[in-house]
Design a protein around this motif. Structure first.
Motif, PDB file in Angstrom:
ATOM      1  N   VAL A   7      11.367   3.538  50.727  1.00 31.91           N
ATOM      2  CA  VAL A   7      11.428   4.457  51.844  1.00 31.91           C
ATOM      3  C   VAL A   7      12.214   5.647  51.325  1.00 31.91           C
ATOM      4  N   LEU A   8      11.624   6.801  51.346  1.00 34.92           N
ATOM      5  CA  LEU A   8      12.179   7.941  50.627  1.00 34.92           C
ATOM      6  C   LEU A   8      13.232   8.705  51.422  1.00 34.92           C
ATOM      7  N   VAL A   9      14.114   7.979  52.080  1.00 37.48           N
ATOM      8  CA  VAL A   9      15.171   8.651  52.818  1.00 37.48           C
ATOM      9  C   VAL A   9      16.170   9.304  51.880  1.00 37.48           C
ATOM     10  N   ALA A  10      16.275   8.832  50.652  1.00 39.36           N
ATOM     11  CA  ALA A  10      17.232   9.404  49.712  1.00 39.36           C
ATOM     12  C   ALA A  10      16.877  10.838  49.361  1.00 39.36           C
ATOM     13  N   ALA A  11      15.609  11.189  49.374  1.00 40.91           N
ATOM     14  CA  ALA A  11      15.186  12.537  49.006  1.00 40.91           C
ATOM     15  C   ALA A  11      15.225  13.508  50.179  1.00 40.91           C
ATOM     16  N   LEU A  12      15.357  13.025  51.397  1.00 40.53           N
ATOM     17  CA  LEU A  12      15.310  13.891  52.568  1.00 40.53           C
ATOM     18  C   LEU A  12      16.349  15.006  52.538  1.00 40.53           C
ATOM     19  N   PRO A  13      17.612  14.753  52.177  1.00 36.44           N
ATOM     20  CA  PRO A  13      18.566  15.871  52.155  1.00 36.44           C
ATOM     21  C   PRO A  13      18.132  16.991  51.216  1.00 36.44           C
ATOM     22  N   LEU A  14      17.568  16.660  50.065  1.00 33.76           N
ATOM     23  CA  LEU A  14      17.113  17.687  49.136  1.00 33.76           C
ATOM     24  C   LEU A  14      15.959  18.486  49.718  1.00 33.76           C
ATOM     25  N   LEU A  15      15.021  17.811  50.367  1.00 36.53           N
ATOM     26  CA  LEU A  15      13.882  18.499  50.972  1.00 36.53           C
ATOM     27  C   LEU A  15      14.335  19.422  52.095  1.00 36.53           C
ATOM     28  N   LEU A  16      15.276  18.942  52.908  1.00 35.27           N
ATOM     29  CA  LEU A  16      15.748  19.755  54.010  1.00 35.27           C
ATOM     30  C   LEU A  16      16.525  20.964  53.517  1.00 35.27           C
ATOM     31  N   THR A  17      17.304  20.782  52.472  1.00 38.77           N
ATOM     32  CA  THR A  17      18.051  21.894  51.902  1.00 38.77           C
ATOM     33  C   THR A  17      17.102  22.952  51.376  1.00 38.77           C
ATOM     34  N   ALA A  18      15.993  22.534  50.788  1.00 43.58           N
ATOM     35  CA  ALA A  18      15.015  23.481  50.257  1.00 43.58           C
ATOM     36  C   ALA A  18      14.315  24.248  51.371  1.00 43.58           C
ATOM     37  N   CYS A  19      14.218  23.662  52.548  1.00 48.33           N
ATOM     38  CA  CYS A  19      13.488  24.284  53.652  1.00 48.33           C
ATOM     39  C   CYS A  19      14.332  25.228  54.490  1.00 48.33           C
ATOM     40  N   ASP A  20      15.640  25.063  54.472  1.00 43.48           N
ATOM     41  CA  ASP A  20      16.457  25.825  55.398  1.00 43.48           C
ATOM     42  C   ASP A  20      17.803  26.126  54.780  1.00 43.48           C
ATOM     43  N   GLY A  21      18.326  27.269  55.074  1.00 39.96           N
ATOM     44  CA  GLY A  21      19.617  27.666  54.546  1.00 39.96           C
ATOM     45  C   GLY A  21      20.774  26.993  55.240  1.00 39.96           C
ATOM     46  N   GLY A  22      20.551  26.183  56.241  1.00 40.47           N
ATOM     47  CA  GLY A  22      21.629  25.486  56.927  1.00 40.47           C
ATOM     48  C   GLY A  22      21.928  26.128  58.265  1.00 40.47           C
ATOM     49  N   GLY A  23      22.786  25.480  59.016  1.00 43.77           N
ATOM     50  CA  GLY A  23      23.196  26.009  60.291  1.00 43.77           C
ATOM     51  C   GLY A  23      22.318  25.587  61.447  1.00 43.77           C
ATOM     52  N   ASP A  24      21.163  25.045  61.198  1.00 44.80           N
ATOM     53  CA  ASP A  24      20.253  24.614  62.248  1.00 44.80           C
ATOM     54  C   ASP A  24      20.683  23.230  62.719  1.00 44.80           C
ATOM     55  N   PRO A  25      20.926  23.038  64.016  1.00 45.88           N
ATOM     56  CA  PRO A  25      21.366  21.729  64.494  1.00 45.88           C
ATOM     57  C   PRO A  25      20.347  20.620  64.244  1.00 45.88           C
ATOM     58  N   VAL A  26      19.061  20.940  64.268  1.00 45.16           N
ATOM     59  CA  VAL A  26      18.033  19.933  63.986  1.00 45.16           C
ATOM     60  C   VAL A  26      18.161  19.474  62.540  1.00 45.16           C
ATOM     61  N   GLN A  27      18.334  20.433  61.627  1.00 42.23           N
ATOM     62  CA  GLN A  27      18.496  20.088  60.220  1.00 42.23           C
ATOM     63  C   GLN A  27      19.739  19.225  60.035  1.00 42.23           C
ATOM     64  N   GLN A  28      20.810  19.533  60.751  1.00 37.15           N
ATOM     65  CA  GLN A  28      22.044  18.755  60.636  1.00 37.15           C
ATOM     66  C   GLN A  28      21.814  17.313  61.080  1.00 37.15           C
ATOM     67  N   VAL A 129      11.528  18.526  63.960  1.00 37.08           N
ATOM     68  CA  VAL A 129      10.848  19.240  62.879  1.00 37.08           C
ATOM     69  C   VAL A 129       9.794  20.177  63.459  1.00 37.08           C
ATOM     70  N   VAL A 130       9.002  19.689  64.400  1.00 34.20           N
ATOM     71  CA  VAL A 130       7.976  20.539  65.027  1.00 34.20           C
ATOM     72  C   VAL A 130       8.631  21.767  65.653  1.00 34.20           C
ATOM     73  N   ASP A 131       9.692  21.555  66.417  1.00 36.32           N
ATOM     74  CA  ASP A 131      10.355  22.669  67.104  1.00 36.32           C
ATOM     75  C   ASP A 131      10.946  23.670  66.115  1.00 36.32           C
ATOM     76  N   ALA A 132      11.707  23.182  65.142  1.00 39.20           N
ATOM     77  CA  ALA A 132      12.380  24.068  64.185  1.00 39.20           C
ATOM     78  C   ALA A 132      11.384  24.795  63.286  1.00 39.20           C
ATOM     79  N   GLN A 133      10.405  24.064  62.780  1.00 33.27           N
ATOM     80  CA  GLN A 133       9.455  24.677  61.852  1.00 33.27           C
ATOM     81  C   GLN A 133       8.556  25.685  62.566  1.00 33.27           C
ATOM     82  N   THR A 134       8.196  25.415  63.812  1.00 31.76           N
ATOM     83  CA  THR A 134       7.399  26.363  64.591  1.00 31.76           C
ATOM     84  C   THR A 134       8.174  27.660  64.778  1.00 31.76           C
ATOM     85  N   ARG A 135       9.456  27.528  65.108  1.00 30.49           N
ATOM     86  CA  ARG A 135      10.321  28.699  65.282  1.00 30.49           C
ATOM     87  C   ARG A 135      10.435  29.483  63.972  1.00 30.49           C
ATOM     88  N   GLU A 136      10.605  28.767  62.855  1.00 29.41           N
ATOM     89  CA  GLU A 136      10.753  29.428  61.556  1.00 29.41           C
ATOM     90  C   GLU A 136       9.446  30.092  61.100  1.00 29.41           C
TER      91      GLU A 136
END
Length: 149
Positions: A7-28, A129-136
């Motif tokens: 289950v690739l939960v270990a890679a999720l932080p890296l993927l999320l970091t690549a998608c967003d500069g931070g500060g988004d509560p959904v990403q947090q 993810v749907v909400d944040a990515q749609t906004r972005e």
């Protein structure tokens, strides 16, 4: 010997970091959930810590895709196709075009999870993810180069 599926939960932080500069509560929330799950990565019914990569690095042939892998195959393939096709005359334009395709792929995968998962936490994360990515995507589509009039 078959290669265990992780289950690739270990890679999720890296993927999320690549998608967003931070500060988004959904990403947090996604990062926090991933961190909690990373300490107990499921490997074919057994639990291993994040340091147990022996099966993954053994060079053994890949296991037959499971139902989870099959559920996401089409959306992953389409995302990669769209990202490869996206281009721009400048690095900035190419980045925006490719990230829009990437975010659309993330939304498609989240929609699979919303359609097929019954786990409330997974469904909450997928909706986030749907909400944040749609906004972005809207923000990226509205972007104009600094030199544009």
């Amino acid at each position: 010997m078959t290669r265990p599926r992780l289950v690739l939960v270990a890679a999720l932080p890296l993927l999320l970091t690549a998608c967003d500069g931070g500060g988004d509560p959904v990403q947090q929330v996604l990062l926090e959930t991933s961190s909690r799950n990373q300490s107990a990565t499921v490997v074919e019914g057994a639990v291993s810590g994040p340091e147990d990569h022996s099966a993954h690095d053994s060079g053994a042939p890949a296991a037959t895709p499971g139902a989870g892998d099959v559920a996401f195959a089409a959306s992953e393939a389409e995302m990669h196709r769209q990202m490869s096709a996206a281009s721009g005359a400048t690095v900035e334009e190419a980045y925006v075009a490719k990230m829009i395709a990437h975010h659309e792929g993330a939304i498609a995968m989240a929609e699979v999870a919303l359609r097929e998962s019954r786990d409330p936490e997974v469904r909450r994360m997928a909706q986030g993810v749907v909400d944040a990515q749609t906004r972005e995507i809207a923000e990226m589509r509205a972007w104009r180069p600094a030199t544009a009039d």
